[in-house]
Design an enzyme around this catalytic site. Structure first.
Site, PDB file in Angstrom:
ATOM      1  N   LYS A 118      70.062 -32.292  68.039  1.00  0.00           N
ATOM      2  CA  LYS A 118      69.382 -33.592  68.160  1.00  0.00           C
ATOM      3  C   LYS A 118      68.826 -33.694  69.570  1.00  0.00           C
ATOM      4  O   LYS A 118      69.351 -33.090  70.498  1.00  0.00           O
ATOM      5  CB  LYS A 118      70.364 -34.745  67.928  1.00  0.00           C
ATOM      6  CG  LYS A 118      69.718 -36.006  67.427  1.00  0.00           C
ATOM      7  CD  LYS A 118      69.336 -35.869  65.962  1.00  0.00           C
ATOM      8  CE  LYS A 118      68.879 -37.171  65.360  1.00  0.00           C
ATOM      9  NZ  LYS A 118      68.867 -37.087  63.882  1.00  0.00           N
TER      10      LYS A 118
HETATM   11  P1  NAD Z   1      62.306 -45.818  61.891  1.00  0.00           P
HETATM   12  O1  NAD Z   1      62.042 -45.971  63.341  1.00  0.00           O
HETATM   13  O2  NAD Z   1      61.217 -45.382  60.969  1.00  0.00           O
HETATM   14  O3  NAD Z   1      62.893 -47.193  61.262  1.00  0.00           O
HETATM   15  C1  NAD Z   1      63.962 -47.893  61.814  1.00  0.00           C
HETATM   16  C2  NAD Z   1      63.898 -49.304  61.221  1.00  0.00           C
HETATM   17  O4  NAD Z   1      65.052 -50.030  61.612  1.00  0.00           O
HETATM   18  C3  NAD Z   1      62.696 -50.121  61.676  1.00  0.00           C
HETATM   19  O5  NAD Z   1      62.260 -50.938  60.605  1.00  0.00           O
HETATM   20  C4  NAD Z   1      63.285 -50.993  62.792  1.00  0.00           C
HETATM   21  O6  NAD Z   1      62.543 -52.178  62.993  1.00  0.00           O
HETATM   22  C5  NAD Z   1      64.643 -51.275  62.203  1.00  0.00           C
HETATM   23  N1  NAD Z   1      65.665 -51.669  63.159  1.00  0.00           N
HETATM   24  C6  NAD Z   1      65.953 -51.134  64.373  1.00  0.00           C
HETATM   25  N2  NAD Z   1      66.984 -51.777  64.939  1.00  0.00           N
HETATM   26  C7  NAD Z   1      67.364 -52.727  64.035  1.00  0.00           C
HETATM   27  C8  NAD Z   1      68.377 -53.711  64.017  1.00  0.00           C
HETATM   28  N3  NAD Z   1      69.223 -53.843  65.042  1.00  0.00           N
HETATM   29  N4  NAD Z   1      68.484 -54.496  62.922  1.00  0.00           N
HETATM   30  C9  NAD Z   1      67.643 -54.359  61.873  1.00  0.00           C
HETATM   31  N5  NAD Z   1      66.669 -53.455  61.834  1.00  0.00           N
HETATM   32  C10 NAD Z   1      66.529 -52.659  62.909  1.00  0.00           C
HETATM   33  O7  NAD Z   1      63.558 -44.816  61.807  1.00  0.00           O
HETATM   34  P2  NAD Z   1      64.055 -43.999  60.539  1.00  0.00           P
HETATM   35  O8  NAD Z   1      63.472 -42.641  60.597  1.00  0.00           O
HETATM   36  O9  NAD Z   1      63.906 -44.830  59.319  1.00  0.00           O
HETATM   37  O10 NAD Z   1      65.601 -43.830  60.908  1.00  0.00           O
HETATM   38  C11 NAD Z   1      66.538 -44.871  60.675  1.00  0.00           C
HETATM   39  C12 NAD Z   1      67.930 -44.253  60.722  1.00  0.00           C
HETATM   40  O11 NAD Z   1      68.031 -43.214  59.741  1.00  0.00           O
HETATM   41  C13 NAD Z   1      68.320 -43.610  62.059  1.00  0.00           C
HETATM   42  O12 NAD Z   1      69.714 -43.757  62.227  1.00  0.00           O
HETATM   43  C14 NAD Z   1      68.001 -42.159  61.824  1.00  0.00           C
HETATM   44  O13 NAD Z   1      68.739 -41.285  62.681  1.00  0.00           O
HETATM   45  C15 NAD Z   1      68.422 -42.009  60.377  1.00  0.00           C
HETATM   46  N6  NAD Z   1      67.845 -40.880  59.654  1.00  0.00           N
HETATM   47  C16 NAD Z   1      66.493 -40.725  59.545  1.00  0.00           C
HETATM   48  C17 NAD Z   1      65.985 -39.653  58.814  1.00  0.00           C
HETATM   49  C18 NAD Z   1      64.507 -39.471  58.587  1.00  0.00           C
HETATM   50  O14 NAD Z   1      64.138 -38.562  57.838  1.00  0.00           O
HETATM   51  N7  NAD Z   1      63.647 -40.297  59.169  1.00  0.00           N
HETATM   52  C19 NAD Z   1      66.856 -38.720  58.242  1.00  0.00           C
HETATM   53  C20 NAD Z   1      68.224 -38.908  58.368  1.00  0.00           C
HETATM   54  C21 NAD Z   1      68.702 -40.001  59.066  1.00  0.00           C
END
Ligand code: NAD
Length: 428
Positions: A118
């Protein structure tokens, strides 16, 4: 100079942050059930390597600003390391170490030939222009050129990074090598060798496991009520998939707060609004609630898809979901896990629930290396197979050992890496 506390001067001292302690505690809680040697337990306790870089950026106004950047590689036992890059004001060495560790377990659980990594840059992208984000990304890539590679460490998107970020990384790396290297990153645009269905993979995988968990308890997703925290790549897709399968999504949220309608939200309408306005802020065709209130709503599935540390010792006793599904990494703290387990609320752990993303990333890498192009149905089918196999394994370990789903997922993953590590031994 600050004195080093000798009692904590093991390797953990370097990574010591709340998130890494949490990842480490989860590992230690699973170890008694995994039956691995002390050598394996010790070796997998800490990341193998970490790189810290200072990334200079000439801002649009001509001033120079320096941003800290990180890449942590937890384990190379099963193959190259794999994991996302996030741009966020909270990125730190310890955070990357925790997330890299979880990536190792996730890849092992899904039986992908990778270890975990990461990285990211500590910055607030909202304060940067697109041109500045591009320059920062390109310089970060050149700083990491000796650490990353298609056979050593393959980045992917995470919070606040996306297909465009991956395209800049691929282009910069290719320029430095002198030829196109699409397999250096996954989650890139289709036109550069990206995979169909990668964008939807994590959110879809979340819904696949929720559906299977529901079936184990004797019900279907359709007509069940769901709450989704986070409306980005993971939460936005999960909300759409739930909606498309007939579930009633009664609340969603993003950083601007929560949106609630007991009759069910208009998910396509929310997506259209977010695409037009950049976030859900200002959407007024339902009741507004806070993110804290959203976590406490009565529902069948609570999908956590925002970020780490959302269910804690302070709010877990007020969760009124029949089941929690972790789309985000590390959204449930150790204390919350204990409270939810005592209350009989199952938590489908992150390393299983959100593994769809890295699984289709693996498919993307395989297609790139073989110059192959699989169609959407084939990828979706392969993803469903992989998720289904991992799900069954986790449920059978949990039943056999009478442990939580998180402990069972960790046990299955640790055993996978342990088998390879025992066979390889310690070099030299
Ligand atoms: P992203 O930036 O696309 O979306 C994050 C979302 O969460 C946004 O809508 C943001 O406004 C919201 N957010 C942030 N802080 C918040 C809070 N305190 N309360 C409510 N909403 C909040 O990110 P993502 O890619 O969707 O990733 C989200 C999570 O999933 C992270 O933990 C990431 O590590 C994990 N993840 C992502 C992927 C992927 O393929 N993108 C894969 C595995 C895990």
């Amino acid at each position: 100079m600050a004195e080093v506390d000798a009692s904590r001067a093991g390797p953990v001292f370097e990574w010591d942050t709340p998130l890494f302690r949490m990842a480490h505690t989860q590992f230690e809680q699973a170890l008694p059930y995994a039956g691995v040697s002390d050598m394996v337990a010790e070796r997998l306790s800490y990341p193998e390597r970490a790189v810290i870089v200072s990334v200079p950026l000439r801002r649009d106004d001509g001033s120079i600003e320096i941003f800290p950047g990180y890449r942590v590689q937890h384990s190379t036992v099963l193959g190259p390391t794999k994991g996302g890059l996030r741009y966020d004001p909270e990125v730190s060495l310890g955070e990357c170490a925790a997330l890299a560790t979880w990536m190792t377990w996730k890849c092992a659980l899904l039986q992908l030939p990778y270890g975990g990594a990461k990285g990211g840059i500590r910055c607030d992208v909202k304060t940067l222009s697109l041109r500045e984000v591009e320059k920062l990304t390109r310089r970060f890539t050149s700083e990491l050129v000796r650490e990353i590679g298609p056979q050593s460490d393959i980045p992917a998107p995470d919070m606040a990074t996306n297909e465009q970020t991956m395209a800049w990384i691929m282009d910069t790396y290719s320029m430095l090598k002198g030829y196109a290297v699409p397999e250096i990153v996954t989650g890139k645009p289709i036109s550069l060798g990206g995979s169909l269905f990668r964008r939807e993979a994590t959110g879809s995988g979340v819904v696949m496991v929720a559906e299977q968990a529901g079936r184990r308890q004797g019900f279907e997703l359709a007509e069940k009520t769901c709450v989704v925290q986070g409306f980005g790549n993971v939460g936005g897709v999960a909300a759409s998939e739930l909606h498309d399968r007939g579930a009633r999504v009664i609340a969603v949220s993003d950083v601007s707060g929560g949106f609630h309608a007991e009759r069910g939200l208009d998910i396509p309408g929310l997506h259209a609004y977010s695409a037009e306005h950049g976030s859900l802020a200002g959407y007024d065709r339902c009741e507004r609630i806070t993110n804290d209130e959203l976590l406490e709503l009565e529902c069948d599935f609570l999908v956590l898809a925002a970020r780490e540390d959302q269910l804690t010792g302070a709010n877990a006793d007020r969760v009124h979901a029949a089941m929690v599904v972790e789309g985000a990494n590390g959204p449930t703290t150790i204390e919350a896990d204990e409270i939810l387990a005592a209350r009989g609320i199952p938590v489908i752990p992150d390393i299983l629930a959100n593994a769809g993303g890295v699984t289709v990333s693996y498919f993307e890498w395989v297609q790139d290396l073989g110059r192959l192009f699989w169609d959407r149905d084939e990828i979706r089918r392969k993803l469903a197979d992989k998720m289904g196999t991992a799900f069954d394994r986790v449920y059978s370990v949990a039943a056999e050992k009478e442990i939580t789903l998180r402990q069972a997922a960790m046990v299955a993953a640790i055993r996978e890496v342990a088998g390879a590590l025992e066979a390889r031994g310690i070099y030299p």
